[in-house]
Design a protein around this motif. Structure first.
Motif, PDB file in Angstrom:
ATOM      1  N   PHE A  37       0.998  -1.230   0.164  1.00 12.39           N
ATOM      2  CA  PHE A  37       0.012   0.135  -0.190  1.00 12.39           C
ATOM      3  C   PHE A  37       0.951   1.314  -0.070  1.00 12.39           C
ATOM      4  O   PHE A  37       1.742   1.269   0.903  1.00 12.39           O
ATOM      5  N   LEU A  38       0.705   2.170  -0.989  1.00 12.49           N
ATOM      6  CA  LEU A  38       1.433   3.199  -1.070  1.00 12.49           C
ATOM      7  C   LEU A  38       0.698   4.464  -1.073  1.00 12.49           C
ATOM      8  O   LEU A  38      -0.382   4.682  -1.981  1.00 12.49           O
ATOM      9  N   GLN A  66      -1.445   3.567   5.991  1.00 11.31           N
ATOM     10  CA  GLN A  66      -1.309   2.977   7.135  1.00 11.31           C
ATOM     11  C   GLN A  66      -2.770   2.138   7.688  1.00 11.31           C
ATOM     12  O   GLN A  66      -2.892   1.337   8.321  1.00 11.31           O
ATOM     13  N   MET A  67      -3.755   3.194   7.380  1.00  6.80           N
ATOM     14  CA  MET A  67      -5.047   2.424   7.879  1.00  6.80           C
ATOM     15  C   MET A  67      -5.325   1.047   6.797  1.00  6.80           C
ATOM     16  O   MET A  67      -5.936  -0.009   7.404  1.00  6.80           O
ATOM     17  N   ALA A  68      -5.055   1.049   5.507  1.00  2.44           N
ATOM     18  CA  ALA A  68      -5.339   0.116   4.636  1.00  2.44           C
ATOM     19  C   ALA A  68      -4.211  -1.232   5.168  1.00  2.44           C
ATOM     20  O   ALA A  68      -4.804  -2.316   5.141  1.00  2.44           O
ATOM     21  N   ILE A 103      -0.995  -1.178  -4.441  1.00  2.10           N
ATOM     22  CA  ILE A 103      -2.225  -0.200  -4.233  1.00  2.10           C
ATOM     23  C   ILE A 103      -1.805   1.205  -4.036  1.00  2.10           C
ATOM     24  O   ILE A 103      -1.122   1.330  -2.955  1.00  2.10           O
ATOM     25  N   THR A 104      -1.955   2.026  -4.797  1.00  2.00           N
ATOM     26  CA  THR A 104      -1.324   3.637  -4.579  1.00  2.00           C
ATOM     27  C   THR A 104      -2.706   4.439  -4.362  1.00  2.00           C
ATOM     28  O   THR A 104      -3.797   4.165  -4.567  1.00  2.00           O
ATOM     29  N   MET A 105      -2.422   5.349  -3.602  1.00  2.00           N
ATOM     30  CA  MET A 105      -3.478   6.474  -3.013  1.00  2.00           C
ATOM     31  C   MET A 105      -2.783   7.722  -3.146  1.00  2.00           C
ATOM     32  O   MET A 105      -2.366   8.397  -2.019  1.00  2.00           O
ATOM     33  N   GLY A 106      -2.977   8.319  -4.243  1.00  4.45           N
ATOM     34  CA  GLY A 106      -2.553   9.773  -4.463  1.00  4.45           C
ATOM     35  C   GLY A 106      -0.922  10.019  -4.660  1.00  4.45           C
ATOM     36  O   GLY A 106      -0.886  11.334  -4.633  1.00  4.45           O
ATOM     37  N   CYS A 107      -0.226   9.066  -4.876  1.00  4.27           N
ATOM     38  CA  CYS A 107       1.108   9.527  -5.016  1.00  4.27           C
ATOM     39  C   CYS A 107       1.447   9.641  -6.522  1.00  4.27           C
ATOM     40  O   CYS A 107       2.574   9.859  -6.710  1.00  4.27           O
ATOM     41  N   GLY A 108       0.481   9.415  -7.425  1.00  7.84           N
ATOM     42  CA  GLY A 108       0.708   9.901  -8.777  1.00  7.84           C
ATOM     43  C   GLY A 108       1.897   9.100  -9.513  1.00  7.84           C
ATOM     44  O   GLY A 108       2.493   8.108  -9.428  1.00  7.84           O
ATOM     45  N   ASP A 109       2.626   9.886 -10.341  1.00 10.36           N
ATOM     46  CA  ASP A 109       3.883   9.627 -11.004  1.00 10.36           C
ATOM     47  C   ASP A 109       5.032   9.340 -10.168  1.00 10.36           C
ATOM     48  O   ASP A 109       5.888   8.517 -10.617  1.00 10.36           O
ATOM     49  N   GLU A 154     -14.384   3.174   4.052  1.00  6.97           N
ATOM     50  CA  GLU A 154     -14.457   3.036   2.754  1.00  6.97           C
ATOM     51  C   GLU A 154     -12.985   2.320   2.315  1.00  6.97           C
ATOM     52  O   GLU A 154     -13.041   1.097   1.558  1.00  6.97           O
ATOM     53  N   ILE A 155     -11.765   2.469   3.010  1.00  5.71           N
ATOM     54  CA  ILE A 155     -10.812   1.743   3.011  1.00  5.71           C
ATOM     55  C   ILE A 155     -10.760   0.287   3.534  1.00  5.71           C
ATOM     56  O   ILE A 155     -10.543  -0.485   2.684  1.00  5.71           O
ATOM     57  N   GLU A 156     -11.619  -0.007   4.634  1.00  2.00           N
ATOM     58  CA  GLU A 156     -12.177  -1.193   4.848  1.00  2.00           C
ATOM     59  C   GLU A 156     -12.882  -1.982   4.037  1.00  2.00           C
ATOM     60  O   GLU A 156     -12.413  -3.259   3.623  1.00  2.00           O
ATOM     61  N   GLN A 157     -13.679  -1.322   3.179  1.00  2.00           N
ATOM     62  CA  GLN A 157     -14.583  -2.123   2.094  1.00  2.00           C
ATOM     63  C   GLN A 157     -13.655  -2.372   1.110  1.00  2.00           C
ATOM     64  O   GLN A 157     -13.847  -3.468   0.404  1.00  2.00           O
TER      65      GLN A 157
END
Length: 220
Positions: free
Chosen positions: A87-88, A97-99, A159-165, A197-200
């Protein structure tokens, strides 16, 4: 040990103890030189960021252990077939960290998760810690860390969350971007929907990875 000129005697002694523990743990996979190289580079990664110098050797040992576990998988020293997820996010302080916390809880011992950031912060988001505590999951012991090549290469899914390029791309990986609000600067009432939402999404990811529901812990 580390060539960092600012390292104290206490830190040197702590790193020697860390090196001994890692050498025992990875004795069948890596030689002493490899283990010390990973430990030293991990120490240097946190040397300029940690606000508590006495914790530096411990952070370095934990990060080196994750990197060595990843390298062991790449080189075929690990025989289990459990899927590995990375998870990034940007700061590795909230969303990722929540993921990680949810994934580790629900997957039990059927899958492995790591986390990292493109620009790691200095501490975990306290509101994210509080929001996860409401679900019975303690992430207070985690710490922001960067991603490294061996960690990405060892992952089956990224799994990326907003770190883009800035997020790494390696062939043959499952990549998925989760569009989630950043909990940074938000109060707990605003973070709860992000958390849920992360949990789902984590539960859906476990289904996609083929982790049997019967082997998981129950939803919180």
């Amino acid at each position: 040990m580390s060539t960092n000129p600012t390292i104290s005697l206490d830190q040197q002694l702590a790193l020697k103890r860390s090196a001994s523990r890692l050498a025992e743990e990875f004795s069948t996979a890596f030689n002493t030189e490899t283990i010390e190289r990973f430990l030293n580079s991990s120490f240097d990664e946190f040397a300029d960021k940690s606000t508590i110098p006495n914790f530096l050797p411990l952070l370095a040992e934990r990060f080196a252990r994750q990197r060595l576990q990843a390298l062991a998988r790449i080189e075929g020293h690990v025989t289990d077939t459990n899927p590995v997820v990375l998870f990034l996010c940007v700061h590795n302080a909230g969303r990722s960290q929540m993921a990680l916390g949810f994934f580790t809880h629900h997957a039990a011992d059927q899958a492995i998760a790591w986390s990292g950031g493109s620009e790691p912060g200095t501490e975990i988001n306290k509101v994210a810690v509080a929001a996860m505590a409401e679900k019975g999951i303690d992430i207070s012991g985690e710490f922001p860390k960067p991603w490294t090549d061996e960690v990405v290469q060892a992952a089956d899914a990224v799994i990326t969350m907003g770190c883009g390029d800035a997020c790494p791309i390696f062939p043959g990986k499952k990549y998925e971007e989760w569009a989630l609000d950043d909990p940074a600067g938000q109060d707990i009432a605003s973070v709860r929907p992000i958390r849920d939402e992360i949990e789902q999404r984590v539960l859906k990811l476990l289904d996609e990875l083929g982790v049997p529901q019967a082997a998981r812990r129950q939803p919180l």
